[in-house]
Design a protein around this motif. Sequence first.
Motif, PDB file in Angstrom:
ATOM      1  N   SER A 335       4.985 -11.234  -4.897  1.00  0.00           N
ATOM      2  CA  SER A 335       5.186 -11.088  -3.443  1.00  0.00           C
ATOM      3  C   SER A 335       6.371 -10.166  -3.149  1.00  0.00           C
ATOM      4  O   SER A 335       7.417 -10.266  -3.815  1.00  0.00           O
ATOM      5  N   LEU A 336       6.179  -9.324  -2.123  1.00  0.00           N
ATOM      6  CA  LEU A 336       7.249  -8.453  -1.630  1.00  0.00           C
ATOM      7  C   LEU A 336       7.914  -9.117  -0.437  1.00  0.00           C
ATOM      8  O   LEU A 336       7.274  -9.861   0.329  1.00  0.00           O
ATOM      9  N   ALA A 337       9.206  -8.855  -0.228  1.00  0.00           N
ATOM     10  CA  ALA A 337       9.955  -9.523   0.835  1.00  0.00           C
ATOM     11  C   ALA A 337      10.609  -8.487   1.764  1.00  0.00           C
ATOM     12  O   ALA A 337      10.923  -7.366   1.367  1.00  0.00           O
ATOM     13  N   GLU A 338      10.772  -8.865   3.037  1.00  0.00           N
ATOM     14  CA  GLU A 338      11.377  -8.016   4.060  1.00  0.00           C
ATOM     15  C   GLU A 338      12.314  -8.861   4.908  1.00  0.00           C
ATOM     16  O   GLU A 338      12.273 -10.096   4.862  1.00  0.00           O
ATOM     17  N   SER A 339      13.147  -8.166   5.701  1.00  0.00           N
ATOM     18  CA  SER A 339      14.008  -8.865   6.656  1.00  0.00           C
ATOM     19  C   SER A 339      14.226  -7.966   7.869  1.00  0.00           C
ATOM     20  O   SER A 339      14.018  -6.748   7.806  1.00  0.00           O
ATOM     21  N   GLY A 340      14.669  -8.597   8.966  1.00  0.00           N
ATOM     22  CA  GLY A 340      14.878  -7.843  10.204  1.00  0.00           C
ATOM     23  C   GLY A 340      13.564  -7.535  10.896  1.00  0.00           C
ATOM     24  O   GLY A 340      12.502  -8.050  10.551  1.00  0.00           O
ATOM     25  N   GLY A 341      13.638  -6.690  11.891  1.00  0.00           N
ATOM     26  CA  GLY A 341      12.433  -6.333  12.623  1.00  0.00           C
ATOM     27  C   GLY A 341      11.856  -7.499  13.391  1.00  0.00           C
ATOM     28  O   GLY A 341      12.515  -8.512  13.617  1.00  0.00           O
ATOM     29  N   THR A 342      10.611  -7.373  13.778  1.00  0.00           N
ATOM     30  CA  THR A 342       9.932  -8.391  14.577  1.00  0.00           C
ATOM     31  C   THR A 342       8.630  -8.766  13.881  1.00  0.00           C
ATOM     32  O   THR A 342       7.806  -7.908  13.553  1.00  0.00           O
ATOM     33  N   THR A 343       8.463 -10.056  13.636  1.00  0.00           N
ATOM     34  CA  THR A 343       7.222 -10.526  13.011  1.00  0.00           C
ATOM     35  C   THR A 343       6.055 -10.360  13.974  1.00  0.00           C
ATOM     36  O   THR A 343       6.259 -10.303  15.193  1.00  0.00           O
ATOM     37  N   PRO A 344       4.833 -10.304  13.477  1.00  0.00           N
ATOM     38  CA  PRO A 344       4.448 -10.303  12.069  1.00  0.00           C
ATOM     39  C   PRO A 344       4.617  -8.925  11.452  1.00  0.00           C
ATOM     40  O   PRO A 344       4.734  -7.932  12.154  1.00  0.00           O
ATOM     41  N   TYR A 345       4.584  -8.896  10.104  1.00  0.00           N
ATOM     42  CA  TYR A 345       4.749  -7.651   9.367  1.00  0.00           C
ATOM     43  C   TYR A 345       3.413  -7.238   8.740  1.00  0.00           C
ATOM     44  O   TYR A 345       2.551  -8.083   8.466  1.00  0.00           O
ATOM     45  N   THR A 346       3.293  -5.939   8.485  1.00  0.00           N
ATOM     46  CA  THR A 346       2.098  -5.416   7.829  1.00  0.00           C
ATOM     47  C   THR A 346       2.523  -4.505   6.686  1.00  0.00           C
ATOM     48  O   THR A 346       3.291  -3.552   6.896  1.00  0.00           O
ATOM     49  N   TRP A 347       2.012  -4.834   5.470  1.00  0.00           N
ATOM     50  CA  TRP A 347       2.360  -4.059   4.287  1.00  0.00           C
ATOM     51  C   TRP A 347       1.219  -3.112   3.917  1.00  0.00           C
ATOM     52  O   TRP A 347       0.043  -3.400   4.117  1.00  0.00           O
ATOM     53  N   SER A 348       1.607  -1.980   3.300  1.00  0.00           N
ATOM     54  CA  SER A 348       0.610  -1.027   2.806  1.00  0.00           C
ATOM     55  C   SER A 348       1.300  -0.076   1.835  1.00  0.00           C
ATOM     56  O   SER A 348       2.530  -0.066   1.722  1.00  0.00           O
ATOM     57  N   LEU A 349       0.483   0.680   1.111  1.00  0.00           N
ATOM     58  CA  LEU A 349       1.031   1.752   0.286  1.00  0.00           C
ATOM     59  C   LEU A 349       1.230   2.974   1.177  1.00  0.00           C
ATOM     60  O   LEU A 349       0.344   3.313   1.992  1.00  0.00           O
ATOM     61  N   ASN A 350       2.361   3.611   1.048  1.00  0.00           N
ATOM     62  CA  ASN A 350       2.648   4.761   1.898  1.00  0.00           C
ATOM     63  C   ASN A 350       1.668   5.906   1.586  1.00  0.00           C
ATOM     64  O   ASN A 350       1.209   6.069   0.445  1.00  0.00           O
ATOM     65  N   ALA A 351       1.332   6.677   2.630  1.00  0.00           N
ATOM     66  CA  ALA A 351       0.391   7.782   2.457  1.00  0.00           C
ATOM     67  C   ALA A 351       0.903   8.749   1.406  1.00  0.00           C
ATOM     68  O   ALA A 351       2.080   9.137   1.409  1.00  0.00           O
ATOM     69  N   GLY A 352       0.024   9.112   0.444  1.00  0.00           N
ATOM     70  CA  GLY A 352       0.396  10.046  -0.613  1.00  0.00           C
ATOM     71  C   GLY A 352       1.096   9.398  -1.784  1.00  0.00           C
ATOM     72  O   GLY A 352       1.501  10.083  -2.732  1.00  0.00           O
ATOM     73  N   SER A 353       1.245   8.078  -1.719  1.00  0.00           N
ATOM     74  CA  SER A 353       1.969   7.390  -2.787  1.00  0.00           C
ATOM     75  C   SER A 353       1.097   7.226  -4.032  1.00  0.00           C
ATOM     76  O   SER A 353      -0.136   7.241  -3.981  1.00  0.00           O
ATOM     77  N   GLU A 354       1.754   7.020  -5.181  1.00  0.00           N
ATOM     78  CA  GLU A 354       1.057   6.664  -6.410  1.00  0.00           C
ATOM     79  C   GLU A 354       0.446   5.277  -6.243  1.00  0.00           C
ATOM     80  O   GLU A 354       1.007   4.417  -5.552  1.00  0.00           O
ATOM     81  N   GLY A 355      -0.687   5.029  -6.854  1.00  0.00           N
ATOM     82  CA  GLY A 355      -1.361   3.750  -6.709  1.00  0.00           C
ATOM     83  C   GLY A 355      -0.814   2.680  -7.622  1.00  0.00           C
ATOM     84  O   GLY A 355       0.021   2.916  -8.510  1.00  0.00           O
ATOM     85  N   LEU A 356      -1.320   1.458  -7.403  1.00  0.00           N
ATOM     86  CA  LEU A 356      -0.977   0.337  -8.266  1.00  0.00           C
ATOM     87  C   LEU A 356      -1.725   0.469  -9.592  1.00  0.00           C
ATOM     88  O   LEU A 356      -2.727   1.174  -9.688  1.00  0.00           O
ATOM     89  N   PRO A 357      -1.270  -0.228 -10.618  1.00  0.00           N
ATOM     90  CA  PRO A 357      -2.013  -0.234 -11.887  1.00  0.00           C
ATOM     91  C   PRO A 357      -3.448  -0.699 -11.671  1.00  0.00           C
ATOM     92  O   PRO A 357      -3.735  -1.502 -10.771  1.00  0.00           O
ATOM     93  N   ALA A 358      -4.366  -0.199 -12.480  1.00  0.00           N
ATOM     94  CA  ALA A 358      -5.780  -0.525 -12.335  1.00  0.00           C
ATOM     95  C   ALA A 358      -5.989  -2.026 -12.369  1.00  0.00           C
ATOM     96  O   ALA A 358      -5.436  -2.738 -13.212  1.00  0.00           O
TER      97      ALA A 358
END
Length: 402
Positions: A335-358
Amino acid sequence: MRIFALTRNTETALANQWTLALILLLAVGVAACGDVSNAPTPAPGPGALTITATALPHGTANLPYAETVGPSGGISPYSLSVTPALPANLSLNQTTGIITGTPVAQSSGTYTFTLQDASVPPQSVQKALALTINQAAAILSITTPSLPSGNVGRAYSQTVQVAGGAGALTWSILPGGVLPQNVNLNPSTGVISGTPTAPGTSTFTVRVTDTTGQADQQAYSILINPATPPNITTILLPGGTVGQAYNETLQATGGTGTLAWSRSAGSLPVNLTLSSSGVISGTPTNTGTATFTVRVTDALSQSDTQQFSISVTTALTITTTSIASCRVNRNCNRSLAESGGTTPYTWSLNAGSEGLPAGLSLSQDGVISGTATVIGSTSPTFRVQDSAGRSVTKQLTVTITS
């Protein structure tokens, strides 16, 4: 005898007196004949005969032509002639010297005019004058079929278009027609413009003429709609972050003239202000959610209101610093963690980023899960966004071991 002598003497004296009187009368007559001061004034002779025209204006084919060469001086009546013959369908009045008619074709030439008067003997003069008949101008016609509607309080500007014609054009409204209130027709350009001040439909006829005398006209009507009130189109405002500059512009459609914005209820976040142009700006200093109502008003005092909320939080950050490795062909859950901002949060891989392992994937909740199928590592860039539209990214390494 003495009486007779006396009578004869008397007769002789009378005869002498009559003779003297006659001599005196003759002398007076002779003197009178020699006094030229009493002679009658001789009649004046005729003035110099001239053709007064110095040049002939150009004509245009298929348009009426009228010009005079101007006989002057001498004794009328006059007799005028011209060589060679004038352009087809033009004629010269031999007495008045007026050239009239409607030329039918383009031409150019020099013509010799001969003028003779009624003097004895007659006077006679000649003058050569150039005459050019230009090509017929294209038929003048208004090509704008209709005019669009307008709104009270909004600037209106439309140009009536034409085709053909020659030279400068002159525009006018025929009697009986009426333009919308505060709207006028430019007589030189054909532009109908102004800012209407009253609703309704105006009917009128536009007439245009060119320098050759051609004309055309077209009937029009313009519908002026009532003023459209302003309408606030901004629906939501993004959240703010303590210590970070905030700048958002409220949007609206409709209205008349310059729109003025104001706060009509509630309060903005601390240290934020709303300008009259609709800009909310400043650097918030406190966390929390502020709810307020804004009003927009146009030049005709028409208005609209809208309620907004702005949530101010601490800065949004990704607090995860590293990701524990996973074993190949084994279930992986990190699990990834965040703080601050306003809930709810939405996670994603940034555009153009390397992918996760297969075999692995990232959920919107920030959980990396799945069964990795290949040993190795990748370093994707993760992105988290809060409900206020703020986002941050961070690159982390995901390692798959044996």
